[in-house]
Design an enzyme around this catalytic site. Structure first.
Site, PDB file in Angstrom:
ATOM      1  CG  ASP A   1      -1.755   1.219   1.389  1.00  0.00           C
ATOM      2  OD1 ASP A   1      -2.338   1.631   0.363  1.00  0.00           O
ATOM      3  OD2 ASP A   1      -1.852   1.797   2.482  1.00  0.00           O
ATOM      4  CB  SER A   2       0.302   4.804  -0.541  1.00  0.00           C
ATOM      5  OG  SER A   2      -0.858   4.944   0.267  1.00  0.00           O
TER       6      SER A   2
ATOM      7  CE1 TYR B   1       2.447   5.415  -3.543  1.00  0.00           C
ATOM      8  CE2 TYR B   1       1.244   3.538  -4.424  1.00  0.00           C
ATOM      9  CZ  TYR B   1       2.404   4.078  -3.930  1.00  0.00           C
ATOM     10  OH  TYR B   1       3.516   3.288  -3.838  1.00  0.00           O
ATOM     11  N   GLY B   2      -3.251   8.842  -3.866  1.00  0.00           N
ATOM     12  CA  GLY B   2      -4.581   9.192  -4.375  1.00  0.00           C
ATOM     13  C   GLY B   2      -4.712  10.532  -5.062  1.00  0.00           C
TER      14      GLY B   2
ATOM     15  CB  CYS C   1      -3.302   0.552  -2.395  1.00  0.00           C
ATOM     16  SG  CYS C   1      -3.391   2.266  -2.923  1.00  0.00           S
TER      17      CYS C   1
ATOM     18  CB  THR D   1      -5.225   4.883  -5.107  1.00  0.00           C
ATOM     19  OG1 THR D   1      -5.889   5.486  -3.998  1.00  0.00           O
ATOM     20  CG2 THR D   1      -4.955   5.913  -6.169  1.00  0.00           C
TER      21      THR D   1
ATOM     22  CD  GLU E   1       0.259   6.861   6.135  1.00  0.00           C
ATOM     23  OE1 GLU E   1       1.384   6.870   6.652  1.00  0.00           O
ATOM     24  OE2 GLU E   1      -0.276   5.821   5.690  1.00  0.00           O
TER      25      GLU E   1
ATOM     26  CB  CYS F   1      -9.164   4.852   0.569  1.00  0.00           C
ATOM     27  SG  CYS F   1      -7.523   5.196   1.229  1.00  0.00           S
ATOM     28  CB  THR F   2      -6.627  -0.092   2.314  1.00  0.00           C
ATOM     29  OG1 THR F   2      -5.516   0.628   1.763  1.00  0.00           O
ATOM     30  CG2 THR F   2      -7.167  -1.087   1.298  1.00  0.00           C
ATOM     31  CG  HIS F   3      -4.654   5.103   4.402  1.00  0.00           C
ATOM     32  ND1 HIS F   3      -4.126   4.547   3.272  1.00  0.00           N
ATOM     33  CD2 HIS F   3      -3.605   5.580   5.129  1.00  0.00           C
ATOM     34  CE1 HIS F   3      -2.804   4.702   3.292  1.00  0.00           C
ATOM     35  NE2 HIS F   3      -2.471   5.320   4.408  1.00  0.00           N
TER      36      HIS F   3
END
Ligand code: DGL
Length: 269
Positions: free
Chosen positions: A10-11, A42-43, A73, A75, A152, A184-186
Site C-alpha cells: 500500500d502507499s 498516491y490518491g 490499496c 487507488t 498517517e 481506500c484501505t486507510h
C-alpha cells in the site's frame, strides 16, 4: 500446499487492514509488507505516476519468493491492477472486486455510497464493478482527500477527523444509503468515526478485510495454503523512517512490530 509468503503493499499504513484480517483468517501464512510511506499519498497523483509506483512496489516485493501479491490499496487497484496482472507472472489481487462482492451482497435497499481517494473516485472502478454485478444498485461517490493524511498522522479518534467525516458523509446521509464501501484501505482505521456519523443501521465495507477473505478462498481453491503447523514470519518494509509506521502499525495490529520494520530505497526498483 505452498509455504511461500504472501506479499502485500500500500502507499502506507492502509494495507495493514488486509494484514490484520489475514493474520486472523490465515494465522499460519507469512507476510511481506511494503508501505510506500516516502511517497504517500498516491490518491492525488496522476495515473501515470501511480502506475510507475505500483510497478516499483511489485518489483521490490519480487525480491522475495512469493506465492501471491495483494495490492492492498484502493487507488493502486483502481488505476493499475490490469496492467500489472498482464505484466507479471505471479497472481496479483486488488481490493475492488472483493469489496464490491461484499457490498452487493449486503445492500438491501440497493443504495451504496463509495468513499475513496480522488484517483479512485475519478476512475469509477467501484461504480463500474457494482454496475456489472447488479445494475439496479444506485451509487453515490465522494472523494475524501483529507482522510489519508489524518490516518498517517495518527488522528484516528480525534475531533478534527469527526468534523471532516461529517462533512464528507453528509450526501450519503441525505440519500439514505444503507451500505458504504470504505474504498481506500486507510479509511477503516477511521471506522469508529465513520460508523458514528453514518449510524448503526449502515453496513461499512472494509476492502482490505474483504480481500483477505477472498485470498483465503483463492488459496484454498488452488491448494496453496500454508501448512497448518508453520510458525508465520512477518516482515515490514517502508520507504521513509520506520518510527511512525512502527508506532501506528503496532497500535492498529495490536501487536508489537517495531523490530520487524526496515527502511528501503524504492527508487532503486
Ligand atoms: N490506502 C490507499 C488506498 O486505498 C492509498 C491512499 C493514498 O495513498 O492516497 O487508496
Amino acid at each position: 500446499m505452498d509455504n511461500r509468503p504472501i506479499g502485500v503493499f500500500d502507499s502506507g499504513l492502509g494495507g495493514l487492514t488486509a494484514v490484520k484480517e489475514l493474520m486472523h483468517q490465515l494465522p499460519q501464512e507469512s507476510i511481506i509488507y511494503f508501505g510506500d510511506t516516502g511517497r504517500v499519498p498516491y490518491g492525488t497523483r496522476s495515473n501515470e505516476t501511480i502506475t510507475k509506483y505500483v510497478f516499483q512496489d511489485i518489483r521490490f516485493l519480487l525480491n522475495f519468493d512469493l506465492k501471491l501479491i495483494i495490492i492492498a490499496c484502493g487507488t493502486a487497484s483502481s488505476v493499475a491492477l490490469e496492467k500489472v496482472q498482464k505484466f507479471f507472472d505471479i497472481p496479483i489481487i486488488g481490493v475492488v472486486e472483493p469489496a464490491v462482492e461484499a457490498a452487493v451482497k449486503k445492500s438491501k435497499r440497493k443504495k451504496v455510497g463509495i468513499i475513496g481517494t480522488q484517483g479512485t473516485i475519478q476512475s469509477r472502478s467501484y461504480e463500474n464493478k457494482i454496475r456489472e454485478k447488479d445494475p439496479e444498485i444506485i451509487t453515490y461517490s465522494q472523494a475524501c482527500p483529507l482522510f489519508v493524511p489524518l490516518v498517517e498522522n495518527g488522528y484516528i479518534d480525534h475531533e478534527v477527523s469527526r468534523i471532516i467525516a461529517k462533512e464528507y458523509l453528509e450526501l450519503f446521509r441525505q440519500q439514505g444509503v444503507d451500505t458504504v464501501i470504505m474504498g481506500c484501505t486507510h479509511y477503516p482505521l477511521l471506522r469508529k468515526i465513520i460508523a458514528e456519523v453514518m449510524g448503526p443501521q449502515v453496513e461499512l465495507i472494509d476492502p482490505g478485510a474483504e480481500t483477505a477473505r477472498y485470498v483465503r478462498d483463492f488459496l484454498a481453491r488452488r491448494n496453496q495454503l500454508t501448512d497448518d503447523n508453520r510458525i508465520p514470519q512477518y516482515k515490514y518494509f517502508v520507504s521513509d523512517s520506520t518510527e511512525s509506521f512502527s508506532r501506528l502499525g503496532s497500535l492498529f495490529l495490536e501487536k508489537e512490530i517495531t523490530n520487524s520494520v526496515e527502511k528501503i530505497d524504492i527508487e532503486k526498483y
